[in-house]
Design a protein around this motif. Structure first.
Motif, PDB file in Angstrom:
ATOM      1  N   PRO A  62       0.818  -1.228   0.000  1.00  0.00           N
ATOM      2  CA  PRO A  62       0.000   0.000   0.000  1.00  0.00           C
ATOM      3  C   PRO A  62       0.848   1.274   0.000  1.00  0.00           C
ATOM      4  N   LEU A  63       1.998   1.213   0.640  1.00  0.00           N
ATOM      5  CA  LEU A  63       2.895   2.361   0.680  1.00  0.00           C
ATOM      6  C   LEU A  63       3.600   2.544  -0.655  1.00  0.00           C
ATOM      7  N   LEU A  64       4.146   1.468  -1.204  1.00  0.00           N
ATOM      8  CA  LEU A  64       4.902   1.560  -2.446  1.00  0.00           C
ATOM      9  C   LEU A  64       4.025   1.929  -3.635  1.00  0.00           C
ATOM     10  N   PRO A 122      13.762   6.404 -13.105  1.00  0.00           N
ATOM     11  CA  PRO A 122      14.746   7.460 -12.838  1.00  0.00           C
ATOM     12  C   PRO A 122      14.700   7.925 -11.379  1.00  0.00           C
ATOM     13  N   LEU A 123      15.883   8.225 -10.855  1.00  0.00           N
ATOM     14  CA  LEU A 123      16.006   8.731  -9.488  1.00  0.00           C
ATOM     15  C   LEU A 123      16.612  10.128  -9.469  1.00  0.00           C
ATOM     16  N   THR A 124      16.778  10.715 -10.617  1.00  0.00           N
ATOM     17  CA  THR A 124      17.481  11.998 -10.704  1.00  0.00           C
ATOM     18  C   THR A 124      16.661  13.161 -10.163  1.00  0.00           C
ATOM     19  N   HIS A 125      15.391  12.936  -9.852  1.00  0.00           N
ATOM     20  CA  HIS A 125      14.579  13.990  -9.240  1.00  0.00           C
ATOM     21  C   HIS A 125      14.825  14.101  -7.740  1.00  0.00           C
ATOM     22  N   LEU A 126      15.484  13.099  -7.141  1.00  0.00           N
ATOM     23  CA  LEU A 126      15.703  13.104  -5.699  1.00  0.00           C
ATOM     24  C   LEU A 126      16.695  14.187  -5.298  1.00  0.00           C
ATOM     25  N   ALA A 166      12.333   0.042  -7.269  1.00  0.00           N
ATOM     26  CA  ALA A 166      12.758   0.338  -8.634  1.00  0.00           C
ATOM     27  C   ALA A 166      11.591   0.634  -9.555  1.00  0.00           C
ATOM     28  N   SER A 167      10.434   0.065  -9.246  1.00  0.00           N
ATOM     29  CA  SER A 167       9.251   0.317 -10.069  1.00  0.00           C
ATOM     30  C   SER A 167       8.071   0.835  -9.253  1.00  0.00           C
ATOM     31  N   ALA A 197      19.547  -2.765  -8.829  1.00  0.00           N
ATOM     32  CA  ALA A 197      18.109  -2.733  -9.107  1.00  0.00           C
ATOM     33  C   ALA A 197      17.581  -1.305  -9.094  1.00  0.00           C
ATOM     34  N   LEU A 198      18.048  -0.504  -8.149  1.00  0.00           N
ATOM     35  CA  LEU A 198      17.626   0.898  -8.107  1.00  0.00           C
ATOM     36  C   LEU A 198      18.033   1.633  -9.374  1.00  0.00           C
TER      37      LEU A 198
END
Length: 319
Positions: A203-205, A263-267, A232-233, A257-258
């Protein structure tokens, strides 16, 4: 093990121990600090007083109508006495603690009680008693009760444990917390009741819970690689500013996996400190994210105990 340490700040305020003094002017302003109220059950005669007496003195000595943040420290022999006594005393004083915005239950260091020894209780009673509360934290998963609750103003929730029971995680995720922005869960290890599986986090993911969430910490976990693979998804990641997978058993497989997922570039921050990545994978993570302005914390690289690979990895805080 690094062990849990006393809070240095809470609720955006520096943490200060309540102390008896003949000069009240020497105390900080009531609303300028997070007050920690503690006793020492093993102290010298006259200092090993009940927490109820210490808290009563606190209520009389400090302008508690101005207190914004309260930290419940050691309340006795925490491995025998659960937190219901201090929690209920704080609730009983709700009509005096009219400015209270943040409460932390169980700020004990390892020297006082290992995190798995701390006997907790139903901390959600504080949410019912303080509808204006914006931050709630608790340390210790043993005996912790967190039934689903509804609270309109809570913005930050932290549960630190060497092993967090799945019933607690489900209670948190089934709660209605529309203002929640920050969630930190220390999932811990199965040897100490940390029986949460990745499926329990669905539910969180999925991103369907907590619409204002921008910081997610799934920390101190022995299943950090599985969590990373799920993230990752996971739809929730797209609206996060900070993602914290620190203090767990994350290795190259989880980091890969990450990187190979969404994309994680918004973090703004990816916190992976206390990890088991190789130097080559550390460099791969940095090269993928830091050029886009992501701050990556890869401090505290560890080697598995005995060189035993995955089974030799350990969480930072357990016992």
């Amino acid at each position: 093990m690094y062990g849990a340490q006393h809070l240095h700040e809470f609720g955006g305020l520096p943490a200060v121990d309540f102390q008896h003094t003949d000069d009240p002017a020497a105390r900080p302003a009531a609303g300028a600090v997070a007050w920690r109220v503690s006793v020492d059950p093993y102290g010298d005669e006259g200092r090993d007083r009940p927490w109820a007496e210490e808290f009563a003195d606190f209520l009389d000595a400090v302008d508690v109508a101005e207190v914004r943040a309260l930290i419940i420290g050691q309340w006795g022999e925490a491995y025998e006495e659960d937190s219901s006594v201090p929690v209920n005393l704080v609730i009983d004083a709700a009509d005096r603690l009219t400015s209270l915005e943040a409460v932390f239950v169980g700020d004990l260091e390892s020297e006082q009680a290992e995190i798995t020894w701390i006997q907790q209780s139903d901390v959600t009673a504080l949410l019912a008693a303080f509808p204006a509360l914006t931050e709630l934290g608790a340390r210790g998963g043993t005996g912790l009760v967190f039934p689903p609750v509804k609270h309109e103003r809570l913005r930050a929730l932290t549960v630190q444990a060497g092993g967090l029971p799945v019933q607690v995680v489900r209670g948190v995720l089934d709660s209605e917390l529309p203002a929640l922005e920050r969630l930190d869960l220390w999932l811990g290890v199965s040897a100490y009741e940390g029986d949460t599986e990745v499926a329990d986090l669905a539910p969180l993911l999925s991103g369907t819970r907590f619409p204002r969430l921008h910081h997610l910490g799934l920390r101190n976990s022995e299943v950090a690689n599985e969590i990373a693979a799920a993230l990752a998804s996971a739809p929730v990641v797209a609206r996060l500013r900070t993602l914290d997978l620190s203090n767990g058993t994350l290795g190259d497989e989880g980091a890969a996996a990450l990187l190979e997922g969404q994309p994680l570039t918004h973090l703004e921050l990816l916190d992976l400190h206390h990890h088991f990545l190789t130097q080559a994978m550390e460099q791969r993570v940095r090269s993928a994210l830091e050029p886009d302005g992501v701050c990556v914390d890869l401090s505290q690289r560890n080697e598995p105990w005995g060189g035993r690979g995955v089974e030799g990895r350990y969480t930072a805080v357990s016992e």
